[in-house]
Design a protein around this motif. Structure first.
Motif, short mmCIF file in Angstrom:
data_model
loop_
_atom_site.label_atom_id
_atom_site.label_comp_id
_atom_site.label_asym_id
_atom_site.label_seq_id
_atom_site.Cartn_x
_atom_site.Cartn_y
_atom_site.Cartn_z
N VAL A 349 38.53 -25.44 94.74
CA VAL A 349 37.39 -24.87 95.46
C VAL A 349 36.20 -25.83 95.41
CG1 VAL A 349 35.75 -22.97 95.51
CG2 VAL A 349 38.16 -22.51 95.04
N VAL A 350 35.96 -26.44 94.25
CA VAL A 350 34.83 -27.38 94.13
C VAL A 350 35.02 -28.56 95.06
CG1 VAL A 350 33.70 -29.00 92.57
CG2 VAL A 350 34.21 -26.68 91.79
N LEU A 351 36.25 -29.09 95.15
CA LEU A 351 36.51 -30.20 96.08
C LEU A 351 36.20 -29.80 97.52
CD1 LEU A 351 39.80 -31.71 94.61
CD2 LEU A 351 37.51 -32.73 94.59
N LYS A 352 36.47 -28.56 97.84
CA LYS A 352 36.22 -28.08 99.20
C LYS A 352 34.74 -28.08 99.53
CE LYS A 352 36.87 -23.72 99.87
NZ LYS A 352 37.52 -22.40 100.03
N PHE A 353 33.89 -27.82 98.53
CA PHE A 353 32.45 -27.74 98.77
C PHE A 353 31.73 -29.05 98.45
CE2 PHE A 353 33.41 -23.23 98.63
CZ PHE A 353 32.57 -22.72 99.61
N GLN A 354 32.45 -30.04 97.99
CA GLN A 354 31.80 -31.31 97.64
C GLN A 354 31.08 -31.93 98.83
OE1 GLN A 354 31.92 -32.35 94.30
NE2 GLN A 354 30.25 -33.66 94.99
N PRO A 355 31.71 -32.01 100.03
CA PRO A 355 31.00 -32.59 101.19
C PRO A 355 29.71 -31.84 101.52
CG PRO A 355 33.35 -32.45 101.62
CD PRO A 355 33.11 -31.69 100.36
N GLN A 356 29.74 -30.52 101.45
CA GLN A 356 28.55 -29.73 101.75
C GLN A 356 27.44 -30.03 100.75
OE1 GLN A 356 29.28 -25.51 102.04
NE2 GLN A 356 27.11 -24.98 101.83
N ALA A 357 27.80 -30.19 99.48
CA ALA A 357 26.80 -30.52 98.47
C ALA A 357 26.24 -31.92 98.68
CB ALA A 357 27.43 -30.39 97.08
N GLU A 358 27.10 -32.85 99.06
CA GLU A 358 26.64 -34.23 99.28
C GLU A 358 25.68 -34.31 100.45
OE1 GLU A 358 30.16 -36.49 99.66
OE2 GLU A 358 30.64 -36.48 97.51
N ARG A 359 25.92 -33.50 101.49
CA ARG A 359 25.02 -33.53 102.65
C ARG A 359 23.62 -33.09 102.25
NH1 ARG A 359 29.63 -31.62 105.45
NH2 ARG A 359 28.94 -29.44 105.21
N LYS A 360 23.49 -32.23 101.27
CA LYS A 360 22.17 -31.79 100.80
C LYS A 360 21.71 -32.57 99.57
CE LYS A 360 20.76 -27.62 100.82
NZ LYS A 360 20.53 -26.19 100.57
N LYS A 361 22.50 -33.61 99.20
CA LYS A 361 22.18 -34.44 98.03
C LYS A 361 22.09 -33.59 96.77
CE LYS A 361 19.66 -37.82 100.84
NZ LYS A 361 18.36 -38.53 101.04
N ILE A 362 22.99 -32.63 96.67
CA ILE A 362 23.05 -31.74 95.51
C ILE A 362 24.16 -32.24 94.58
CG2 ILE A 362 23.64 -29.40 94.74
CD1 ILE A 362 22.33 -28.35 97.28
N ASN A 363 23.85 -32.29 93.30
CA ASN A 363 24.81 -32.73 92.30
C ASN A 363 25.65 -31.53 91.88
OD1 ASN A 363 26.21 -34.20 90.45
ND2 ASN A 363 24.56 -34.25 88.92
N LEU A 364 26.93 -31.48 92.32
CA LEU A 364 27.83 -30.39 92.01
C LEU A 364 28.62 -30.75 90.75
CD1 LEU A 364 28.95 -27.63 92.79
CD2 LEU A 364 30.54 -28.79 94.35
N ILE A 365 28.28 -30.12 89.63
CA ILE A 365 28.84 -30.47 88.32
C ILE A 365 29.86 -29.41 87.92
CG2 ILE A 365 28.30 -30.86 85.89
CD1 ILE A 365 25.47 -31.62 86.79
N THR A 366 31.02 -29.88 87.43
CA THR A 366 32.07 -28.96 86.96
C THR A 366 32.38 -29.25 85.50
OG1 THR A 366 33.03 -28.94 89.19
CG2 THR A 366 34.40 -28.12 87.39
N LYS A 367 32.35 -28.21 84.67
CA LYS A 367 32.71 -28.34 83.26
C LYS A 367 33.79 -27.31 82.96
CE LYS A 367 28.27 -30.11 81.58
NZ LYS A 367 27.16 -29.91 80.60
N ILE A 368 34.98 -27.82 82.66
CA ILE A 368 36.13 -26.94 82.42
C ILE A 368 36.67 -27.20 81.02
CG2 ILE A 368 38.44 -26.28 83.19
CD1 ILE A 368 37.69 -27.23 85.98
N GLU A 369 36.77 -26.15 80.23
CA GLU A 369 37.32 -26.27 78.89
C GLU A 369 38.80 -26.65 78.97
OE1 GLU A 369 38.21 -23.07 75.42
OE2 GLU A 369 36.12 -23.13 76.12
N ARG A 370 39.26 -27.47 78.04
CA ARG A 370 40.65 -27.94 78.06
C ARG A 370 41.62 -26.82 77.64
NH1 ARG A 370 40.80 -34.06 75.52
NH2 ARG A 370 39.43 -35.05 77.09
#
Length: 501
Positions: A349-370
């Protein structure tokens, strides 16, 4: 008067008076009958040996033969001394042998001897009064009797009726009017006093019902603030409490209906705007392409077509959200839980919204526990929840801001948290952000805010999973949305859609 008897108080009073009259009449009849039985028993007990004493006077007239003239004279003389009695001489079968009366007055020439034998038996178990046949009527009367020896050694009986015909006439003439007047006076007295007391009692009892009736009537006329004071724990008190609870529910429902009506009106205005603006834009670009078809260069045509395509995509998204929300409301869409990797789903899902975040110059950060375990849920619906939350965060985060998506485990649950660095949500708007068509940003700017359906869909999906979502926000410090899913336990039976629902 008719209106009075139509009321509950009038009906209860009427029934009470009727029952009082019937019970009073029955009581008087029983009392009179009991009194008569008492008089008969007393009379028979006092005169128990009367016939035995009289038998000594009759015996001389029965030595050799039946001296009818002497017996008739003796009977007449004794009845003159005591007009209350009638004296008869019977044989052992109960047939009349002698009496002093006109023959036409004698209706029964044969007397049943069974009561006479019980009387003369002197059995201690025999209880008075014992009723015997009256030769002059069809009635049963108390008597005194004694065995007597008849000529020839046969046994007969001296049979004395203790209530003669003259006595009955006197009683009916004098006692009847006295009993009738006394009975009528007693009955009227009972009805008056009991009626007054009953009316006061019923008036007090129905006073609470009248207050309840007025309250219900006022509520029916539109005074939805009307309530009934609960004064006791009896049935009326319970009814008052039930009415107050119902009134609260109705009032809340009316407020909710008014609120929903306002939201519906706002929805119509918003959806009309969202539909009208893209359609007008699409129509304008299509008309321009049609008018300048021969003179328009390919680059300009391509730009126009891209704008038209974006408008159609937005319209399709709006219609899809409306359709999806309506199915969730109607419970036509139910979760089909299965174990899946929430970490992999989140990355997709994050990959899907990455382009939209980049267009607004928003840093989309993901932190996933192992080494996160699988969770239980409908993967398609959870995908929709995460997508709506990330889309909402990006939409309300200004340029050069950041959106964090955090995934961690706590005990038997996996928590997902989405944070943004936007302007935050005002405190007064927090209780309403999951309401359908509600937007914190009231303007219909294309640069911020969607249709107002995204978070409503999130809430509906999570409710269907039995999961709560928490929101924390302060103006100027962004917003944070958090929800959790149960860890999949392979050794346990998997929950079905019916269980979750």
């Amino acid at each position: 008067m008719k209106e009075f008897f139509r009321t509950l108080y009038g009906k209860i009073s009427l029934i009470f008076f009727l029952l009082l009259f019937l019970l009073g009449t029955a009581q008087i009849i029983i009392s009179v009958q009991s009194s008569m039985n008492f008089v008969c028993e007393t009379d028979q007990t006092l005169n128990r040996y009367l016939a035995r004493n009289l038998a000594t006077k009759f015996q001389p007239f029965l030595k050799d033969s039946l001296d009818r003239a002497g017996i008739d004279h003796l009977i007449h003389e004794l009845m003159i001394y005591n007009p209350r009695i009638e004296i008869y001489l019977l044989d052992d079968k109960g047939d009349l042998l002698a009496y002093f009366a006109d023959p036409y007055k004698i209706q029964n020439s044969h007397i049943d001897t069974a009561p006479i034998k019980r009387f003369v038996s002197n059995d201690p178990d025999v209880r008075f009064p014992i009723m015997g046949d009256d030769p002059r009527s069809d009635r049963q009367k108390v008597f005194s009797a004694s065995a007597i020896e008849l000529p020839g050694g046969n046994q007969g009986y001296i049979y004395v009726i203790l209530g003669s015909e003259l006595y009955d006439t006197a009683i009916n003439g004098i006692g009847g009017s006295y009993i009738l007047s006394t009975t009528a006076f007693t009955l009227v007295l009972i009805l008056v006093f009991a009626g007054i007391l009953g009316s006061i009692l019923f008036f007090n009892l129905t006073r609470r019902l009248r207050r309840m009736t007025r309250a219900v009537s006022d509520f029916d006329k539109g005074d939805y603030s009307r309530r009934i004071a609960v004064q006791s724990d009896d049935e009326l008190g319970q009814l008052s409490s039930a009415f107050n609870h119902m009134a609260d529910t109705v009032e809340n429902s009316i407020d909710e209906m008014k609120k929903n009506d306002a939201l519906r009106r706002e929805l119509i205005a918003n959806i009309s705007h969202d539909l009208r603006s893209p359609l007008a834009s699409i129509q304008g670009y299509l008309e321009t392409i049609q008018m300048k078809e021969d003179t328009m260069d390919p680059g300009q045509r391509r730009a126009f077509l891209n704008t038209i395509l974006n408008g159609v995509i937005n319209l399709n998204k709006l219609v899809h959200e409306l359709f999806e929300l309506s199915k969730l409301d109607a419970l036509q869409t139910k979760p089909r839980p299965e174990p899946f990797s929430i970490a992999e789903l989140l990355q997709d899902v994050v990959l899907k919204f990455q382009p939209q975040a980049e267009r607004k110059k928003i840093n989309l950060i993901t932190k996933i526990e192992r080494n996160l375990p699988f969770v239980m849920g409908d993967i398609g619906m959870i995908d929709r929840v995460i997508s709506n939350l990330i889309d909402n965060a990006i939409r309300y985060t200004p340029e050069s801001g950041q959106v964090k998506v955090l995934l961690s485990r706590r005990g038997g649950q996996v928590y997902l948290r989405i944070e943004d660095s936007g302007e935050g949500i005002p405190r007064e708007d927090l209780p309403h952000i999951f309401d359908r068509f509600y937007r914190v940003e009231k303007s219909r700017s294309k640069n911020s805010g969607g249709s107002g359906l995204g978070l409503a869909i999130v809430k509906k999906i999570l409710d269907a999973h039995g999961v709560n979502i928490e929101v924390q926000s302060e103006p100027g410090k962004g917003a944070r949305f958090t929800f959790c899913l149960d860890v999949w336990q392979p050794q346990k039976r998997e929950k079905t859609a019916k269980d979750i629902s």
